[in-house]
Design a protein around this motif. Structure first.
Motif, mmCIF file in Angstrom:
data_model
loop_
_atom_site.group_PDB
_atom_site.id
_atom_site.type_symbol
_atom_site.label_atom_id
_atom_site.label_comp_id
_atom_site.label_asym_id
_atom_site.label_seq_id
_atom_site.Cartn_x
_atom_site.Cartn_y
_atom_site.Cartn_z
ATOM 1 N N THR A 105 -8.740 -11.471 2.132
ATOM 2 C CA THR A 105 -8.301 -9.953 2.494
ATOM 3 C C THR A 105 -6.992 -9.938 2.444
ATOM 4 O O THR A 105 -6.440 -8.779 2.222
ATOM 5 N N VAL A 106 -6.337 -10.902 3.205
ATOM 6 C CA VAL A 106 -4.745 -10.855 3.202
ATOM 7 C C VAL A 106 -4.195 -10.870 2.210
ATOM 8 O O VAL A 106 -3.125 -10.124 1.866
ATOM 9 N N VAL A 107 -4.482 -11.769 1.216
ATOM 10 C CA VAL A 107 -3.611 -11.762 -0.069
ATOM 11 C C VAL A 107 -3.897 -10.494 -0.727
ATOM 12 O O VAL A 107 -3.020 -9.882 -1.791
ATOM 13 N N PHE A 108 -4.882 -9.904 -0.707
ATOM 14 C CA PHE A 108 -5.357 -8.477 -1.118
ATOM 15 C C PHE A 108 -4.497 -7.118 -0.705
ATOM 16 O O PHE A 108 -4.225 -6.211 -1.595
ATOM 17 N N ILE A 109 -4.193 -7.549 0.443
ATOM 18 C CA ILE A 109 -3.473 -6.283 1.232
ATOM 19 C C ILE A 109 -2.213 -5.852 0.338
ATOM 20 O O ILE A 109 -2.502 -4.480 0.067
ATOM 21 N N PRO A 110 -1.347 -6.426 -0.100
ATOM 22 C CA PRO A 110 -0.509 -5.906 -0.805
ATOM 23 C C PRO A 110 -0.751 -5.152 -2.023
ATOM 24 O O PRO A 110 -0.099 -4.145 -2.664
ATOM 25 N N VAL A 111 -1.887 -5.365 -2.661
ATOM 26 C CA VAL A 111 -2.281 -4.566 -3.760
ATOM 27 C C VAL A 111 -2.669 -3.377 -3.536
ATOM 28 O O VAL A 111 -2.244 -2.367 -4.441
ATOM 29 N N VAL A 112 -3.170 -2.746 -2.463
ATOM 30 C CA VAL A 112 -3.305 -1.628 -2.291
ATOM 31 C C VAL A 112 -2.134 -0.867 -1.756
ATOM 32 O O VAL A 112 -2.023 0.552 -1.364
ATOM 33 N N ILE A 113 -1.221 -1.337 -1.304
ATOM 34 C CA ILE A 113 -0.031 -0.606 -0.979
ATOM 35 C C ILE A 113 0.797 -0.270 -2.437
ATOM 36 O O ILE A 113 0.613 -0.872 -3.179
ATOM 37 N N GLY A 114 1.561 0.869 -2.269
ATOM 38 C CA GLY A 114 2.318 1.433 -3.419
ATOM 39 C C GLY A 114 3.254 0.399 -3.789
ATOM 40 O O GLY A 114 3.944 -0.144 -3.205
ATOM 41 N N VAL A 117 6.685 1.833 -2.821
ATOM 42 C CA VAL A 117 6.715 1.170 -1.343
ATOM 43 C C VAL A 117 7.159 -0.224 -1.303
ATOM 44 O O VAL A 117 8.144 -0.674 -0.461
ATOM 45 N N PHE A 172 -4.893 -8.999 -6.975
ATOM 46 C CA PHE A 172 -5.589 -8.151 -8.021
ATOM 47 C C PHE A 172 -6.668 -9.133 -8.722
ATOM 48 O O PHE A 172 -7.686 -9.148 -8.895
ATOM 49 N N MET B 21 2.023 -14.366 2.978
ATOM 50 C CA MET B 21 1.610 -12.982 2.462
ATOM 51 C C MET B 21 2.041 -12.034 3.349
ATOM 52 O O MET B 21 2.207 -10.767 3.297
ATOM 53 N N LEU B 22 1.543 -12.318 4.674
ATOM 54 C CA LEU B 22 1.769 -11.276 5.770
ATOM 55 C C LEU B 22 3.107 -11.014 6.240
ATOM 56 O O LEU B 22 3.353 -9.945 6.775
ATOM 57 N N ILE B 204 -5.730 6.122 -3.240
ATOM 58 C CA ILE B 204 -4.513 5.240 -3.087
ATOM 59 C C ILE B 204 -3.853 5.367 -4.012
ATOM 60 O O ILE B 204 -2.677 5.231 -4.005
ATOM 61 N N ASN B 208 0.327 6.669 -3.752
ATOM 62 C CA ASN B 208 1.243 5.614 -4.006
ATOM 63 C C ASN B 208 2.130 6.000 -5.052
ATOM 64 O O ASN B 208 3.178 5.421 -5.302
ATOM 65 N N ILE B 250 8.425 2.926 5.296
ATOM 66 C CA ILE B 250 7.690 1.946 4.496
ATOM 67 C C ILE B 250 6.144 1.850 5.555
ATOM 68 O O ILE B 250 5.361 1.887 4.986
ATOM 69 N N CYS B 257 -2.995 3.213 3.645
ATOM 70 C CA CYS B 257 -3.704 2.197 2.342
ATOM 71 C C CYS B 257 -4.255 1.027 3.040
ATOM 72 O O CYS B 257 -5.551 0.984 2.922
ATOM 73 N N TYR B 261 -8.477 0.683 3.291
ATOM 74 C CA TYR B 261 -8.846 -0.659 2.369
ATOM 75 C C TYR B 261 -9.916 -1.364 3.315
ATOM 76 O O TYR B 261 -10.821 -2.009 3.015
ATOM 77 N N GLN B 265 -13.443 -2.013 2.262
ATOM 78 C CA GLN B 265 -13.302 -2.966 1.471
ATOM 79 C C GLN B 265 -14.300 -3.104 0.627
ATOM 80 O O GLN B 265 -14.284 -3.605 -0.455
ATOM 81 N N TYR B 268 -14.121 -0.763 -2.427
ATOM 82 C CA TYR B 268 -12.911 -1.070 -3.133
ATOM 83 C C TYR B 268 -13.092 -2.345 -3.991
ATOM 84 O O TYR B 268 -12.913 -2.115 -5.402
#
Lengths: 292, 278
Positions: A105-114, A117, A172, B21-22, B204, B208, B250, B257, B261, B265, B268
């Motif tokens: 879930t965490v690795v995928f989060i950046p995929v949904v942001i633009g 952005v 992705f 990633m976070l 989405i 974006n 930002i 989003c 998500y 999920q 998606y």
């Protein structure tokens, strides 16, 4: 059931709006683009027919080649990172334990942001004086003085932008690979295990071949995405230094909008479209072969 | 066996990857909460020494004001969802259930639309839109976004309509329902997951999307959120880039989003799978 001719008409009526929309906003622009590419046109002067002159001009245009080759280089660097990285992440998180699900879930989060952005976010992280990238690397002692990440050196900029895009889209491929690996019947992987195949061999001999279709498909999507790169370069380097990091789409944009060379921009767009089509056909041919 | 140790190793790797990633998102949100002076400090601080909403206050009043840009982004996204569904639901119904003449030709056109990159079509589209006075309007941008999203959406919906059991539809027709009633009372309820998926992807993408908005919107009162943020880097009252305000923007762009998500999920991921496994 009602009579067939009537149902044909009703069906056509349901389809008509979408059909009209696609004709008006995809097919017509495509034809118009082809027509424009054969004309010299700058909005101020009326279009005049010039035949293939715009295409000939592209071949001798230094910036066209700089942009084209830079886009290819960017694609060639980022694609293997995304594929191998995404696949390794998928192998790591494929089983459905809570921690692995969380990681997915965490690795995928950046995929949904633009992408726009996320590029702004990394534009800040890589800012020379105000960004955390330099602060962090200075604190670690990796670098002695702040690095000028963006817009000064093409290769350094490419490195920074590639980092940001890998962060943005690696999830992705991972998600699709996880789906493909999970779809392999457990009997097959268990049988391989019973036969004494180690983890590496199981991946190489069983899992990878059985998910090859998905790998090729994700590669295609990823290659096309990279060939069409724009947002990240427009935002993070604005094409600098000296338009060395202006990608193909960037160059089309520059010609069509700020410079208003509409005919030339259209010719460049045609070249871009054909490039994308060629990659798609090549990739689909590969996918077909891998199935037979 | 190696089980125990490998388990811990994998756990540690998962945690490390999640952290990496976070981290960019976390530091960005933290930076948006720094007081004005700290947000402009060089070298930057990792964690804010004080908390404040100053950056959000500045963003709220920046140029036309944040509400305008939020309205533009949200309005375009909602229009895109509406247009996409209005066009693709009936079309998917027709393609899945009616003997439409020339169906194959339409599929070829759709495939073409899927392959030809919209980035290449922006110039002719801009000229058409300018003639129709659709540039600098939310509707115009939504039309562009719908054109981008239509082939994928139609593909997902057609498959979903085709999967509805024939008996259900026949029962409705025996009851004397028209095709329209069958659509409303049989198909729409059974294809709801696909419809949610299509709406989600449309939202989405539209929220974006950057290049199309950059081309179509030249008046700053019509800018979407990503556009005004990209522009704000050069034009702020502080002289240089207002980094705190940028991070606030930002953060605000990312929240919908991520929320959508996390809440949806399931839709998606299933959408991605069915879209990709052609």
């Amino acid at each position: 059931m009602q009579r067939s001719p009537w149902r044909r008409l009703v069906g056509l009526a349901y389809l008509a709006p979408a059909l009209f929309f696609v004709l008006a906003f995809t097919v017509y622009p495509l034809l118009q683009m082809a027509w424009m590419s054969l004309h010299n046109w700058s909005l101020i002067t009326p279009p005049s027919f010039v035949g293939l002159a715009n295409y000939r001009r592209a071949f001798t245009d230094h910036q066209f080649w700089v942009s084209f080759l830079f886009t290819l280089e960017y694609t060639a660097i980022i694609t293997p990172i995304l594929m191998i990285g995404g696949y390794l992440l998928a192998l790591l998180t494929v089983r459905n334990t809570p921690l692995r699900r969380f990681t997915r879930t965490v690795v995928f989060i950046p995929v949904v942001i633009g992408l726009g952005v996320s590029s702004l976010l990394w534009y800040w992280l890589f800012s020379t004086d105000f960004g955390l990238a330099n602060r962090f690397l200075l604190d670690l002692g990796v670098i002695d003085e702040p690095v000028l990440w963006l817009g000064v050196d093409a290769d350094v900029s490419n490195l920074a932008i590639t980092t940001s895009v890998v962060w943005k889209v690696i999830g992705f491929g991972m998600i699709l690979f996880v789906g493909a690996i999970q779809a392999i019947p457990t009997e097959i992987t268990e049988a391989a295990q019973v036969d004494g195949a180690g983890p590496v061999q199981r991946v190489r001999r069983v899992i990878l071949p059985l998910t090859m279709r998905t790998v090729l498909l994700v590669t295609l999507i990823s290659v096309i995405g990279s060939l069409l790169a724009f947002d990240q370069f427009y935002i993070m380097t604005a094409g600098q230094p000296q338009n060395e990091t202006a990608t193909s789409v960037f160059y089309v944009y520059l010609n069509s909008f700020p410079y208003l060379k509409l005919g030339y921009g259209a010719a460049l767009s045609m070249v871009l479209t054909v490039t994308i089509l060629a990659f798609t056909v090549l990739q689909l041919a590969l996918t077909k072969r891998s199935q037979s | 066996m190696t089980g125990g140790r490998a388990k811990y190793l994998i756990g540690a790797v998962c945690i490390a990857i999640s952290t990496v990633m976070l981290l960019p998102l976390v530091v960005s949100v933290l930076a948006s909460l720094k007081p004005t002076e700290e947000a402009a400090a060089s070298p930057p601080t990792y964690v804010p020494h004080g908390l404040s909403f100053d950056s959000y206050a500045r963003l709220w009043q920046y140029q036309q004001g944040l509400p305008t840009y939020l309205f533009n982004s949200l309005g375009t996204a909602l229009l895109t969802i509406a247009l996409t569904l209005l066009l693709t639901v009936p079309a998917a119904y027709a393609l899945a259930r009616f003997p439409v003449p020339g169906k194959e030709v339409f599929f070829v056109i759709l495939l073409l639309a899927l392959i030809v990159p919209y980035q290449a079509l922006l110039t002719p589209m801009f000229l058409t839109f300018a003639r129709m006075q659709l540039t600098n309007t939310l509707l115009g941008l939504a039309v562009l976004h719908t054109a981008i999203q239509l082939p994928f959406s139609l593909y997902i919906l057609r498959n979903s309509f085709a999967a509805v059991p024939l008996e259900l539809e026949e029962a409705a027709i025996v009851d004397g329902s028209s095709s329209w009633q069958a659509l409303r009372f049989v198909f729409l309820p059974s294809t709801r997951p696909a419809i949610v998926t299509v709406a989600l992807f449309a939202f989405i993408m539209s929220w974006n999307e950057f290049l199309g908005a950059l081309v179509m919107m030249s008046r700053s009162s019509t800018f979407t959120l990503p556009l005004i943020l990209a522009t704000s880097r050069t034009e702020t009252s502080l002289g240089g880039t207002d980094w705190g305000m940028l991070q606030a923007g930002i953060t605000i762009s990312i929240i919908p989003c991520v929320l959508v998500y996390l809440l949806l999920q399931r839709y998606y991921v299933s959408g991605l799978m069915s879209g990709a496994v052609k």
